[in-house]
Write an enzyme that holds these catalytic residues in place. Structure first.
Site, PDB file in Angstrom:
ATOM      1  N   GLY A  18       1.006  -1.030   0.099  1.00 38.57           N
ATOM      2  CA  GLY A  18       0.021  -0.126  -0.464  1.00 38.57           C
ATOM      3  C   GLY A  18       0.858   1.245   0.078  1.00 38.57           C
ATOM      4  O   GLY A  18       0.163   2.180   0.189  1.00 38.57           O
ATOM      5  N   GLY A  20       2.895   2.573  -2.606  1.00 35.62           N
ATOM      6  CA  GLY A  20       3.238   2.720  -3.593  1.00 35.62           C
ATOM      7  C   GLY A  20       3.749   2.223  -4.763  1.00 35.62           C
ATOM      8  O   GLY A  20       4.366   2.901  -5.420  1.00 35.62           O
ATOM      9  N   LYS A  21       4.286   1.356  -4.366  1.00 35.73           N
ATOM     10  CA  LYS A  21       5.380   0.685  -5.147  1.00 35.73           C
ATOM     11  C   LYS A  21       4.924   0.075  -6.854  1.00 35.73           C
ATOM     12  O   LYS A  21       5.319   0.122  -7.774  1.00 35.73           O
ATOM     13  CB  LYS A  21       5.802  -1.077  -4.624  1.00 35.73           C
ATOM     14  CG  LYS A  21       6.270  -0.830  -3.465  1.00 35.73           C
ATOM     15  CD  LYS A  21       6.394  -2.307  -2.766  1.00 35.73           C
ATOM     16  CE  LYS A  21       5.212  -3.309  -2.475  1.00 35.73           C
ATOM     17  NZ  LYS A  21       3.889  -2.866  -2.086  1.00 35.73           N
ATOM     18  N   THR A  22       3.594  -0.258  -6.789  1.00 36.93           N
ATOM     19  CA  THR A  22       3.419  -0.529  -8.360  1.00 36.93           C
ATOM     20  C   THR A  22       2.859   0.841  -9.094  1.00 36.93           C
ATOM     21  O   THR A  22       3.237   0.680 -10.320  1.00 36.93           O
ATOM     22  CB  THR A  22       1.885  -1.440  -8.321  1.00 36.93           C
ATOM     23  OG1 THR A  22       1.509  -1.802  -7.792  1.00 36.93           O
ATOM     24  CG2 THR A  22       1.418  -1.216  -9.490  1.00 36.93           C
ATOM     25  N   SER A  23       2.270   2.279  -8.276  1.00 34.98           N
ATOM     26  CA  SER A  23       2.513   3.280  -8.914  1.00 34.98           C
ATOM     27  C   SER A  23       4.040   3.694  -9.222  1.00 34.98           C
ATOM     28  O   SER A  23       4.418   4.007 -11.103  1.00 34.98           O
ATOM     29  CB  SER A  23       1.580   4.109  -8.410  1.00 34.98           C
ATOM     30  OG  SER A  23       0.234   3.992  -7.918  1.00 34.98           O
ATOM     31  N   ASP A  45       4.246  -9.897  -7.382  1.00 35.83           N
ATOM     32  CA  ASP A  45       3.417  -9.699  -6.556  1.00 35.83           C
ATOM     33  C   ASP A  45       2.212 -10.807  -7.175  1.00 35.83           C
ATOM     34  O   ASP A  45       1.663 -10.822  -7.735  1.00 35.83           O
ATOM     35  CB  ASP A  45       2.576  -8.849  -6.483  1.00 35.83           C
ATOM     36  CG  ASP A  45       1.877  -8.585  -5.504  1.00 35.83           C
ATOM     37  OD1 ASP A  45       1.483  -9.047  -4.840  1.00 35.83           O
ATOM     38  OD2 ASP A  45       1.351  -7.290  -4.673  1.00 35.83           O
ATOM     39  N   THR A 502      -8.361   0.430  -7.610  1.00 40.15           N
ATOM     40  CA  THR A 502      -7.715  -0.436  -7.548  1.00 40.15           C
ATOM     41  C   THR A 502      -7.728  -1.152  -6.432  1.00 40.15           C
ATOM     42  O   THR A 502      -8.197  -2.447  -6.930  1.00 40.15           O
ATOM     43  CB  THR A 502      -5.832  -0.227  -7.861  1.00 40.15           C
ATOM     44  OG1 THR A 502      -5.686   0.514  -8.971  1.00 40.15           O
ATOM     45  CG2 THR A 502      -5.251  -1.618  -7.672  1.00 40.15           C
TER      46      THR A 502
END
Length: 612
Positions: A18, A20-23, A45, A502
């Site tokens: 949560g 913000g790694k993906t962003s 992931d 998301t």
């Protein structure tokens, strides 16, 4: 941005769920591709949402992102990888060996250990495939939440060492049959990960004390296995310009600044970047391209004050949980949605009503004791720690199976128990003990982030199938942990999400996975809602406005029961604040002082929730 300077070929974004790694990984990949670089974006992931961020279907094959020339993406699907892995091993013997033998091999390969090895197999191939690397200037990894990622990054060394020592009689002999062929690949992966010229690790955090402490631990654990080329990115920081006239914004800003001022010593020497909170959801190319810039929110961008006053609160859900005075309550969801905090809040509410409660967690990165910051009558706290449980299991096996073995036999058993697969069995046993305890008291479980939890449920299902196969012919009555999870009278699953596109999509996917396993979620909880907190700053109002459609989707399409928890001005740590968290009104019931003025929000009475 410092982390973008002089980039090596491999970039790993990791951190607590949560943050913000993906962003950040997606925004970085887009930026590099826009500069003319050839980029492969890879998600490791198990609950990947890279495809959702781009608005395209990606999956387990390299997929071009048509809107970004030069960018391709891949989501390592653990289940698809495991099936391909099983096919490679079982295919050559099908029709050659007796069907009973083939079924036995398939059963050996049905557990979470095989799933982990198969996904890891694909991961190491990306680090060692020279032909693949020749096609790209950079490979950007969007990793699973911290605990799972550390496990993944430790595996090349663990499996390489295990194979070098010739351990051929391990409890996961089936999976190991395919590992021996990969010895050189794993050794190459170890070399790539520990080479600062080839690999850079970006630790992503939020400006929160608990998250920064987690990053400190991650930094030390990864440095210990040779990953020393680390950068720190602190994401989603509220700008001070947003605090004018808004008590909630002031409280959030002060809390973040205090956390930054107390940055752990070991992190202060890392190259560090700060990324401001965006006024929009980070979905789609336009939003992602703005993430690594500093967009300004003008007066024209603001919206009218947004308030959500008639949503049910967490205490209303607890009213329906009481039932027979005992049972298993599991909080599930994506990392970073607040499962640990809400699990603690539910446990405190039940204990304060006089019920005996055991609060526990299966999340390797969770810290319930820090969240509670105190004790309460009727409430006990524990943690299913993989290392502790693995050692307990080893000692149990040595004391039983190893009791009458000679020195050579005991030595072989000890080597067998050093297999990385042993952890799967140990954690499952601990999970089963917790489920049994729920027959006499409330057990509130804070689970690991979605992908890790599904692997645990996969192990539970594999155990159920094996017991059913063995016991079915005898006609004897039996009850497995999976049967208890599937019984709504014994188990209540609360799915936790945020009011963002998301997280809600991922929560819906989790619900679908649970239903396929025969587990029907009991309720949803929307956490950290700005709309419920009624912010005043333009940036926070814009974010609050985007929540309404997502909350409506939860209430009208996804959930049988639901509740909303507002964003708190004070970090919800300690028994007293956790108790206030369950009821609407002011988030803490306290006055917030700002610029020598006092603000006191008027409490609201929640609407009585109706059963659907």
């Amino acid at each position: 941005m410092l982390f973008l300077d002089h980039l090596p070929p491999f970039l790993f974004f990791t951190g607590k769920g949560g943050v913000g790694k993906t962003s950040l990984a997606c925004a970085t990949a887009i930026r590099l591709a826009d500069q003319g670089k050839r980029v492969l974006l890879v998600s490791t992931d198990p609950a990947s949402n890279v495809g959702q961020v781009f608005g395209v279907t990606i999956g387990n094959t390299v997929t071009p992102i048509d809107a970004v020339p030069g960018l391709r993406a891949l989501e390592i699907d653990p289940q698809a990888a495991a099936q391909a892995y099983r096919d490679r091993i079982v295919g050559p013997v099908r029709g050659v060996l007796p069907e009973t033998v083939v079924k036995g091999i398939e059963e050996q390969l049905s557990g979470a250990c095989t799933t982990e090895i198969a996904a890891f197999d694909e991961f190491t191939a990306l680090l060692t495939d020279a032909a693949l690397q020749a096609d790209y200037d950079h490979i950007v990894f969007d990793t699973a939440p911290t605990g799972h990622t550390i496990r993944l990054l430790q595996l090349p060394g663990a499996w390489s060492g295990f194979l070098e020592q010739g351990k051929g009689d391990a409890s996961c002999l089936g999976p190991l049959a395919g590992l021996e062929k990969q010895r050189s690949q794993y050794q190459g992966a170890v070399a790539a990960l520990s080479d600062a010229r080839r690999t850079r690790l970006i630790l992503v955090a939020r400006a929160q004390r608990a998250t920064l402490r987690e990053v400190e631990r991650t930094h030390e654990e990864l440095a210990a296995i040779g990953l020393t080329q680390q950068y720190l990115v602190i994401n989603g920081i509220l700008p001070q310009s947003e605090t004018s006239g808004d008590a909630l914004a002031v409280a959030v800003w002060r809390r973040e600044q205090a956390a930054l001022a107390e940055l752990p010593l070991v992190l202060r020497d890392l190259p560090t970047d700060h990324v401001p909170l965006m006024p929009f959801n980070l979905v789609g190319l336009s939003a992602l391209r703005q993430m690594l810039s500093t967009p300004e929110v003008s007066a024209g961008d603001s919206v009218d004050a947004v308030a959500l006053s008639d949503a049910p609160d967490l205490a209303t859900l607890v009213d329906g949980l009481i039932g027979d005075g005992h049972g298993l309550i599991m909080l599930m969801g994506k990392g970073g949605v607040g499962k640990t905090t809400l699990a603690a809040a539910v446990a405190v509410e039940l204990a304060s009503r006089g019920h005996p409660v055991h609060l526990t967690t299966s999340d390797p990165a969770a810290h319930l004791a820090e969240t509670l910051e105190g004790s309460l009558a009727n409430l006990s706290v524990s943690r299913i720690d993989p290392r502790t449980e693995t050692e307990r299991y080893r000692q149990q096996v040595l004391a039983t199976k190893g009791k009458n073995l000679d020195e050579q036999g005991r030595a072989m058993l000890e080597e067998d128990l050093r297999s990385p697969c042993t952890e799967e069995v140990a954690v499952f046993q601990a999970f089963s003990r917790v489920i049994r305890e729920a027959g006499r008291k409330f057990v509130v479980m804070d689970t690991a982030p979605t992908g890790h939890t599904l692997l645990l449920l996969d192990a539970t299902g594999a155990y159920h199938r094996e017991v059913a196969r063995q016991m079915g012919a005898s006609g004897m009555h039996f009850t497995t942990p999976m049967m208890q999870l599937q019984d709504p009278a014994q188990t209540k699953v609360l799915i936790v999400t945020l009011a963002e596109t998301t997280p809600v999509l991922e929560a819906a996917n989790l619900q679908a996975d649970l239903r396929r396993a025969g587990i029907e979620p009991w309720a949803w909880v929307v956490n950290n809602s700005l709309a419920m907190a009624k912010p005043g700053s333009p940036l926070l109002r814009r974010r609050a406005a985007t929540e309404l459609a997502q909350i409506d989707a939860v209430a009208s399409r996804h959930a049988q029961r639901w509740a909303v928890v507002p964003l708190q001005p004070d970090e919800p740590v300690g028994v007293e604040r956790l108790q206030r968290l369950t009821r609407h009104g002011t988030a803490s019931g306290e006055n917030i002082t700002m610029n020598d003025e006092t603000y006191n929000a008027e409490p609201r009475v929640p609407r009585k929730q109706e059963e659907k």
